[in-house]
Design an enzyme around this catalytic site. Sequence first.
Site, short mmCIF file in Angstrom:
data_model
loop_
_atom_site.label_atom_id
_atom_site.label_comp_id
_atom_site.label_asym_id
_atom_site.label_seq_id
_atom_site.Cartn_x
_atom_site.Cartn_y
_atom_site.Cartn_z
CG ASP A 69 -1.84 1.24 1.22
OD1 ASP A 69 -2.55 1.45 0.22
OD2 ASP A 69 -1.81 2.03 2.19
CB SER A 70 0.23 4.71 -1.02
OG SER A 70 -0.99 4.91 -0.34
CB CYS A 99 -3.07 0.79 -2.66
SG CYS A 99 -3.13 2.52 -3.16
CD GLU A 150 -0.27 7.55 5.13
OE1 GLU A 150 0.87 7.62 5.62
OE2 GLU A 150 -0.80 6.48 4.79
CB CYS A 154 -9.68 5.21 -0.26
SG CYS A 154 -8.04 5.66 0.36
CG HIS A 160 -5.09 5.58 3.59
ND1 HIS A 160 -4.54 4.80 2.61
CD2 HIS A 160 -4.05 6.20 4.20
CE1 HIS A 160 -3.22 4.96 2.62
NE2 HIS A 160 -2.90 5.80 3.57
N1 DGL Z 1 -4.92 3.63 0.28
C1 DGL Z 1 -5.01 4.12 -1.04
C2 DGL Z 1 -6.24 3.66 -1.75
O1 DGL Z 1 -6.83 2.68 -1.37
C3 DGL Z 1 -4.83 5.55 -1.29
C4 DGL Z 1 -3.88 6.30 -0.48
C5 DGL Z 1 -3.13 7.29 -1.28
O2 DGL Z 1 -3.71 8.20 -1.89
O3 DGL Z 1 -1.94 7.11 -1.30
O4 DGL Z 1 -6.63 4.27 -2.72
#
Ligand code: DGL
Length: 297
Positions: free
Chosen positions: A26-27, A89, A179, A215, A217
Site C-alpha cells: 500500500d502507499s 491500495c 497518514e 480507499c 485508508h
Molecule cells: N490507500 C489508497 C487507496 O486505497 C490511497 C492512499 C493514497 O492516496 O496514497 O486508494
Amino acid sequence: MDDKNMDDKNMNDNNMNDNCKIGIFDSGFGGLTIFKCIKELLPQYDYIYLGDNARTPYGIRSFETVYKFTTEGVDFLFKEGCRLIIIACNTSSARALRSIQQQWLTKHPHYLLFPHLRVLGVIRPTVENISKFTKTSEVALWATPGTVKSESFAIEIKHFAPEINLIQTPCPLLVPLVENGELYGDGVDYYINKYWQQTTTNQIENNIDTLLLGCTHYPLLLPSIKKILPSTVKVLTQGELCSESLKDYLRRHPEMENKLSKNSSVCFYTTDQCEYFDNLAQIFMGEKISSQIIQID
Ligand code: DGL
C-alpha cells in the site's frame, strides 16, 4: 556483490527454500485495513507488508507516477520472497494493476523462474459482492481523485452489477488526515460532512443506502464517518470482502497455495520513519509492530 548477482542469489535462495510469502502493498497505512482481515482469516501464512509512507499519497498523482511507485513496491516484495502480492491500495489497483498483470509481470526476471507469480488487487473482489448490500441500488463511492478519475469502480460495476447507480465523490483530504493520525475531532468531522454533502447535493431523490469506502485508508475513519452519516446508510469497507476473496483464490489455486510457507510470520516495512509507522500501525492492528525502514526507488 552487484545488484544483478544479488538478485540471482535471492532468486536461487528463494527457489531452493520454496519459502514463498504473501506480500501486501500500500502507499502507507491504508493496506493495514485489508491486511488485518487477511491475517485474521488466514493466519497460517507468512506475510510481508510494505507501506510506501514516504511517497504517500498516491491518490493525487499521475498514472505514470502511481505505476512507477507501485512497480517499485511490488519488485521489492518479489525480491523479499513474495510470490503472491495483494495490492491493498485502490489507487494502485485502479491505475497500475492491469498494466502490471498484462505487461510488467511477464517481463519481470523473477517470472522466468517462478511463472506462478501473481499480483492481485482490491477493486474486483469488492465490486463482485456489492449487490448483496444494497436494496435501493443507489451506491455512493468515496475514493481518491485518482481512483475516481480512472473510472475503475464504474467499469467493474457495469460488468458485475449493472443495475447499480454509482455516485462517485473524490475525497482528496481524507488520506492526509489518516497518514497524520488525525482520525477523530472537529477537523475530521468537517471534511466528512463536506464530502457527504457533495455526494448528496445533486441527488434529486436521495436513495443512497450504501457508502462504499473505495480507499483502504478510509476505514480508519469509520467511527467518525458513522457518527455523521444517516443511520440508514450502510458503510461498506473492503477488508472482509478481500480476505474472503483471497481465501477462495487460494482454494481454487492449489499450485500457488502449496508453495506458500506457513509459519504465521509477519514482517513490516515502511519507506519512512519506523517509530511513526509502528505507533499508528499498532493502534490499528491491535498488536505491537516493529517495522524496518527500506528504500525502494
Ligand atoms: N490507500 C489508497 C487507496 O486505497 C490511497 C492512499 C493514497 O492516496 O496514497 O486508494
